[in-house]
Design an enzyme around this catalytic site. Structure first.
Site, PDB file in Angstrom:
ATOM      1  N   SER A   9       0.861  -1.188   0.000  1.00 54.51           N
ATOM      2  CA  SER A   9       0.000   0.000   0.000  1.00 54.51           C
ATOM      3  C   SER A   9       0.892   1.231   0.000  1.00 54.51           C
ATOM      4  CB  SER A   9      -0.881   0.017   1.254  1.00 54.51           C
ATOM      5  OG  SER A   9      -1.342   1.339   1.479  1.00 54.51           O
ATOM      6  N   HIS A  34      -1.565  -1.567  -3.972  1.00 52.62           N
ATOM      7  CA  HIS A  34      -2.800  -1.294  -3.241  1.00 52.62           C
ATOM      8  C   HIS A  34      -2.918   0.223  -3.029  1.00 52.62           C
ATOM      9  CE1 HIS A  34      -6.044  -2.484  -0.431  1.00 52.62           C
ATOM     10  NE2 HIS A  34      -5.628  -1.471   0.330  1.00 52.62           N
ATOM     11  N   ASP A  36      -5.121   3.236  -1.470  1.00 55.36           N
ATOM     12  CA  ASP A  36      -6.148   3.526  -0.478  1.00 55.36           C
ATOM     13  C   ASP A  36      -6.795   4.886  -0.707  1.00 55.36           C
ATOM     14  OD1 ASP A  36      -6.087   1.229   1.344  1.00 55.36           O
ATOM     15  OD2 ASP A  36      -3.997   1.808   1.656  1.00 55.36           O
ATOM     16  N   MET A  38      -9.503   7.567   0.367  1.00 58.03           N
ATOM     17  CA  MET A  38     -10.295   7.972   1.537  1.00 58.03           C
ATOM     18  C   MET A  38     -10.913   9.340   1.299  1.00 58.03           C
ATOM     19  SD  MET A  38      -7.692   6.855   4.553  1.00 58.03           S
ATOM     20  CE  MET A  38      -6.708   5.348   4.451  1.00 58.03           C
ATOM     21  N   HIS A  67      -8.731   0.485  -3.215  1.00 55.22           N
ATOM     22  CA  HIS A  67      -9.560   0.201  -2.045  1.00 55.22           C
ATOM     23  C   HIS A  67     -10.327   1.482  -1.714  1.00 55.22           C
ATOM     24  CE1 HIS A  67      -9.473  -0.828   2.593  1.00 55.22           C
ATOM     25  NE2 HIS A  67     -10.700  -0.784   2.102  1.00 55.22           N
ATOM     26  N   MET A  69     -12.437   3.640   0.355  1.00 55.29           N
ATOM     27  CA  MET A  69     -12.993   3.879   1.692  1.00 55.29           C
ATOM     28  C   MET A  69     -13.742   5.200   1.609  1.00 55.29           C
ATOM     29  SD  MET A  69      -9.654   2.652   3.784  1.00 55.29           S
ATOM     30  CE  MET A  69      -8.675   2.771   2.304  1.00 55.29           C
ATOM     31  N   MET A 138     -10.633  -6.421   6.695  1.00 55.11           N
ATOM     32  CA  MET A 138      -9.798  -5.415   7.367  1.00 55.11           C
ATOM     33  C   MET A 138      -9.349  -5.936   8.729  1.00 55.11           C
ATOM     34  SD  MET A 138      -9.605  -2.796   5.303  1.00 55.11           S
ATOM     35  CE  MET A 138      -8.603  -1.849   6.454  1.00 55.11           C
ATOM     36  N   GLY A 143      -8.640   3.870   7.817  1.00 51.33           N
ATOM     37  CA  GLY A 143      -8.460   5.312   7.951  1.00 51.33           C
ATOM     38  C   GLY A 143      -6.996   5.728   7.970  1.00 51.33           C
ATOM     39  N   GLY A 145      -2.638   4.329   7.953  1.00 51.36           N
ATOM     40  CA  GLY A 145      -1.618   3.291   7.900  1.00 51.36           C
ATOM     41  C   GLY A 145      -0.932   3.201   9.251  1.00 51.36           C
ATOM     42  N   GLY A 146      -0.149   2.161   9.433  1.00 51.94           N
ATOM     43  CA  GLY A 146       0.679   2.044  10.627  1.00 51.94           C
ATOM     44  C   GLY A 146      -0.041   1.691  11.912  1.00 51.94           C
ATOM     45  N   ASP A 170      -5.983  -6.807   4.997  1.00 51.59           N
ATOM     46  CA  ASP A 170      -5.434  -5.459   4.956  1.00 51.59           C
ATOM     47  C   ASP A 170      -5.418  -4.818   6.341  1.00 51.59           C
ATOM     48  OD1 ASP A 170      -4.731  -2.871   4.267  1.00 51.59           O
ATOM     49  OD2 ASP A 170      -6.574  -2.422   3.175  1.00 51.59           O
ATOM     50  N   GLY A 171      -4.219  -4.402   6.764  1.00 46.43           N
ATOM     51  CA  GLY A 171      -4.100  -3.635   7.999  1.00 46.43           C
ATOM     52  C   GLY A 171      -3.136  -4.251   8.992  1.00 46.43           C
ATOM     53  N   GLY A 172      -2.027  -3.576   9.247  1.00 41.46           N
ATOM     54  CA  GLY A 172      -1.098  -3.998  10.291  1.00 41.46           C
ATOM     55  C   GLY A 172      -0.279  -5.234   9.972  1.00 41.46           C
ATOM     56  N   GLY A 192       1.437  -1.727   4.117  1.00 44.23           N
ATOM     57  CA  GLY A 192       1.887  -0.355   3.876  1.00 44.23           C
ATOM     58  C   GLY A 192       3.152  -0.084   4.660  1.00 44.23           C
ATOM     59  N   SER A 193       2.986   0.131   5.971  1.00 45.42           N
ATOM     60  CA  SER A 193       4.154   0.442   6.803  1.00 45.42           C
ATOM     61  C   SER A 193       5.109  -0.750   6.889  1.00 45.42           C
ATOM     62  CB  SER A 193       3.710   0.896   8.197  1.00 45.42           C
ATOM     63  OG  SER A 193       2.809  -0.028   8.753  1.00 45.42           O
TER      64      SER A 193
HETATM   65  C1  DX5 Z   1      -6.039   1.332   6.179  1.00 43.10           C
HETATM   66  C2  DX5 Z   1      -5.721   1.008   4.736  1.00 43.10           C
HETATM   67  C3  DX5 Z   1      -4.606   0.041   4.616  1.00 43.10           C
HETATM   68  C4  DX5 Z   1      -3.297   0.606   5.100  1.00 43.10           C
HETATM   69  C5  DX5 Z   1      -2.347  -0.500   5.370  1.00 43.10           C
HETATM   70  O1  DX5 Z   1      -7.102   2.189   6.234  1.00 43.10           O
HETATM   71  O2  DX5 Z   1      -6.845   0.429   4.095  1.00 43.10           O
HETATM   72  O3  DX5 Z   1      -4.465  -0.412   3.275  1.00 43.10           O
HETATM   73  O4  DX5 Z   1      -2.687   1.454   4.172  1.00 43.10           O
HETATM   74  O5  DX5 Z   1      -1.250   0.061   5.979  1.00 43.10           O
HETATM   75  P1  DX5 Z   1      -0.501  -0.720   7.138  1.00 43.10           P
HETATM   76  O6  DX5 Z   1       0.050  -1.966   6.501  1.00 43.10           O
HETATM   77  O7  DX5 Z   1       0.541   0.222   7.590  1.00 43.10           O
HETATM   78  O8  DX5 Z   1      -1.513  -1.051   8.200  1.00 43.10           O
HETATM   79 ZN    ZN Z   2      -6.411  -0.640   2.108  1.00 44.82          ZN
END
Ligand code: DX5
Ligand code: ZN
Length: 214
Positions: A9, A34, A36, A38, A67, A69, A138, A143, A145-146, A170-172, A192-193
């Protein structure tokens, strides 16, 4: 051999060097990007729109996984498709009856995903499993990353995997916890992170791929 895909991401990348960051993870062997999106309504953050997707589409052939959101995916999805996204997911929480929208997207040859927040029960998407190409589970509240990885949604991943559904998680997700996500039955890992927040994004992608191909 497993064919688990890795989707970095870009949310956590250095946006002043976006093109280079993308080139780095693509060269390292990631399977898709990916993106994101928002809107400041469905989630309390604002990122980017179709313009950026279009710019990325110009510099890479890799599948662009958008994605959404956003509160109104029905109004905006086509602009992302036209900009070059071949994979688009929207949130179950944003659409009362998703059948029509799924159908509309499929007719334009989009690979369609239905996303669900950690708090949304699996039962809310069961009627649509056969209509979509994948489910995006999720493992953080969307909302930002990280954030810290949540374990509980992995139960949804297991249940979907048992039904033969393709699941994106997706997420963490980091190299350090990817194994349990894979063992739960994930087909696509978003990070992402865990990719761009590390000193060496190329190395992170390679380590993810090594875990995925085991
Ligand atoms: C969160 C996003 C994720 C996010 C993932 O709202 O949908 O795609 O960027 O980032 P990490 O891997 O840092 O949780
Ligand atoms: Zn995402």
């Amino acid at each position: 051999m497993n064919t688990i895909k890795i989707a970095p991401s870009i949310l956590s990348c250095d946006f002043t060097r976006l093109g280079k960051e993308v080139e780095t993870v693509v060269d390292a062997g990631c399977d898709m990007l990916h993106l994101d999106v928002m809107d400041g309504h469905f989630v309390p953050n604002i990122t980017f729109g179709p313009l950026l997707v279009k710019a990325l589409h110009k510099i890479t052939d890799i599948p662009l996984d958008v994605h959404l959101m956003i509160e109104d995916p029905g109004f905006y999805w086509k602009r992302f498709g036209d900009a070059g996204a071949s994979i688009i997911s929207f949130h179950r929480e944003t659409v009362k009856s998703p059948e029509g929208l799924i159908d509309e997207m499929k007719r334009e040859n989009i690979t369609v995903g239905l996303a669900l927040n950690p708090a949304t029960p699996l039962e809310d998407i069961l009627p649509y499993l056969k209509l979509v190409d994948f489910i995006l589970v999720m493992t953080v509240v969307p909302g930002f990353g990280g954030q810290k990885f949540m374990e509980e949604p992995l139960d949804k991943v297991r249940r979907l995997n048992k039904r033969g559904v393709t699941v994106e998680v997706d997420g963490g997700i980091k190299v350090s916890n990817a194994k349990k996500v894979i063992e739960s039955g994930a087909d696509i890992l978003v990070s992402g992170s865990g990719v761009f927040g590390e000193g060496d994004p190329a190395e992170a992608v390679k380590r993810f791929k090594a875990l995925a191909n085991r």
